[in-house]
Design an enzyme around this catalytic site. Structure first.
Site, PDB file in Angstrom:
ATOM      1  N   LYS A   8      65.604  43.718  -9.703  1.00 54.20           N
ATOM      2  CA  LYS A   8      64.584  42.661  -9.813  1.00 54.20           C
ATOM      3  C   LYS A   8      64.918  41.705 -10.952  1.00 54.20           C
ATOM      4  O   LYS A   8      65.667  42.046 -11.878  1.00 54.20           O
ATOM      5  CB  LYS A   8      63.194  43.260 -10.046  1.00 54.20           C
ATOM      6  CG  LYS A   8      63.034  44.134 -11.310  1.00 54.20           C
ATOM      7  CD  LYS A   8      62.594  43.443 -12.564  1.00 54.20           C
ATOM      8  CE  LYS A   8      62.371  44.426 -13.719  1.00 54.20           C
ATOM      9  NZ  LYS A   8      62.459  43.813 -15.052  1.00 54.20           N
ATOM     10  N   ASP A 126      57.461  49.658 -14.027  1.00 56.88           N
ATOM     11  CA  ASP A 126      58.083  48.755 -13.056  1.00 56.88           C
ATOM     12  C   ASP A 126      58.114  49.349 -11.643  1.00 56.88           C
ATOM     13  O   ASP A 126      58.500  48.669 -10.690  1.00 56.88           O
ATOM     14  CB  ASP A 126      59.535  48.433 -13.471  1.00 56.88           C
ATOM     15  CG  ASP A 126      59.597  47.388 -14.584  1.00 56.88           C
ATOM     16  OD1 ASP A 126      58.563  46.758 -14.869  1.00 56.88           O
ATOM     17  OD2 ASP A 126      60.689  47.216 -15.154  1.00 56.88           O
TER      18      ASP A 126
END
Ligand code: C5P
Length: 277
Positions: A8, A126
């Site tokens: 990401k 996350d």
């Protein structure tokens, strides 16, 4: 069963406050990166997790198996094999993505219908984004609140730059000062642009910002050196997560290749990628 585990980027990240539990309250635009690990899960008599690269600290995939097993009321028995391509401790979310992919694979294998976003939050901040399966999302709270955003209409190219060292997330957060805050309005503007489907490279370059930049720079001199060197060549670099990875936003693939060439000549490790894939 094999599951792709994308990395990401945080296109924008604001730290809005510090909580009583020691964590920080965040507002961030997360997007997936076409740089991916590959996770294989299979039934097994015990718990065994293999990584193709040495990892730093606790293995989040192992924690994911144990946490999902506890939630499902069964033994944490599984074989997990992770082929790593995402650099470790880089700010690219590799370990968290592997953990989410492990949970998604096991939930299917075990026939468990669980809230993987909620369970993912127990594994790491996350993990909920990756557990959601979204290609772009507005993430808030400690990371457990995930609102998927529509992906941009056009493919978006970025150049990812990785200073040759690892930074621990906790270390960067501990160097963070509340006076470093300032990105919240830009996060909100970028979220609105995604929602209204008017995201362009220019829009991302305008609103990209990261409140952890100053803290990461205090811990890693190379971040400053690389950003200054790129800025001298007309290329703004942004920080993802708690770093040390930086990225540039390109107009298209040809522009990305041009940026990568310039930055490589300046001595940086540069790779062209796409986001929201
Ligand atoms: O949740 P995770 O284990 O990934 O977080 C690693 C460390 O990063 C935490 O121990 C904390 O120091 C810091 N952190 C934080 N606020 C967040 C996420 C992480 O302070 N929202």
């Amino acid at each position: 069963m094999r599951i792709a585990a994308p990395g990401k980027l945080n296109l924008a990240l604001a730290v809005v406050g510090k909580r009583d539990d020691g964590y920080h309250e965040l507002r961030s635009v997360f997007v997936t990166l076409d740089l991916m690990d590959s996770v294989r899960v299979a039934p097994h008599k015990r718990l065994e997790v293999r990584n193709s690269l040495p990892i730093d600290g606790e293995d989040l995939a192992e924690r994911a198996v144990k946490t999902l097993a506890r939630a499902a009321g069964r033994d944490p028995h599984a074989f997990v094999s992770i082929h790593k391509r995402i650099p470790v401790a880089a700010g690219l979310g590799g370990g968290s993505s592997d953990a989410a992919a492990t949970m998604r694979g096991l939930a299917t294998l075990w026939g468990v219908d669980a809230d993987l976003i909620r369970i993912g939050a127990l594994v790491g901040s996350d993990v909920p984004f990756f557990a959601s399966g979204a290609k772009a999302a507005f993430v808030s709270g400690r990371g457990e609140q995930v609102r998927p955003l529509p992906a941009p209409r056009e493919p978006m190219h970025v150049v990812v730059l990785r200073p040759p060292l690892r930074l621990r997330t906790a270390e960067v957060f501990s160097a963070f000062a509340l006076s470093d805050r300032g990105a919240a309005a830009r996060v909100d503007s970028l979220v609105a642009a995604f929602e209204e489907q008017r995201v362009t490279p220019d829009v991302v370059r305008t609103f990209a910002a990261n409140d952890l930049l100053a803290a990461a720079e205090r811990r890693c001199e190379a971040i400053t050196t690389w950003r200054v060197a790129a800025a001298e060549r007309g290329i703004p670099l942004f920080l993802t997560g708690s770093g040390p990875t930086l990225f540039a936003v390109a107009d298209d693939r040809a522009d990305a290749l041009r940026i990568a060439r310039i930055l490589k000549r300046a001595g940086m490790r540069a790779h062209v990628h796409q986001i929201c894939m």
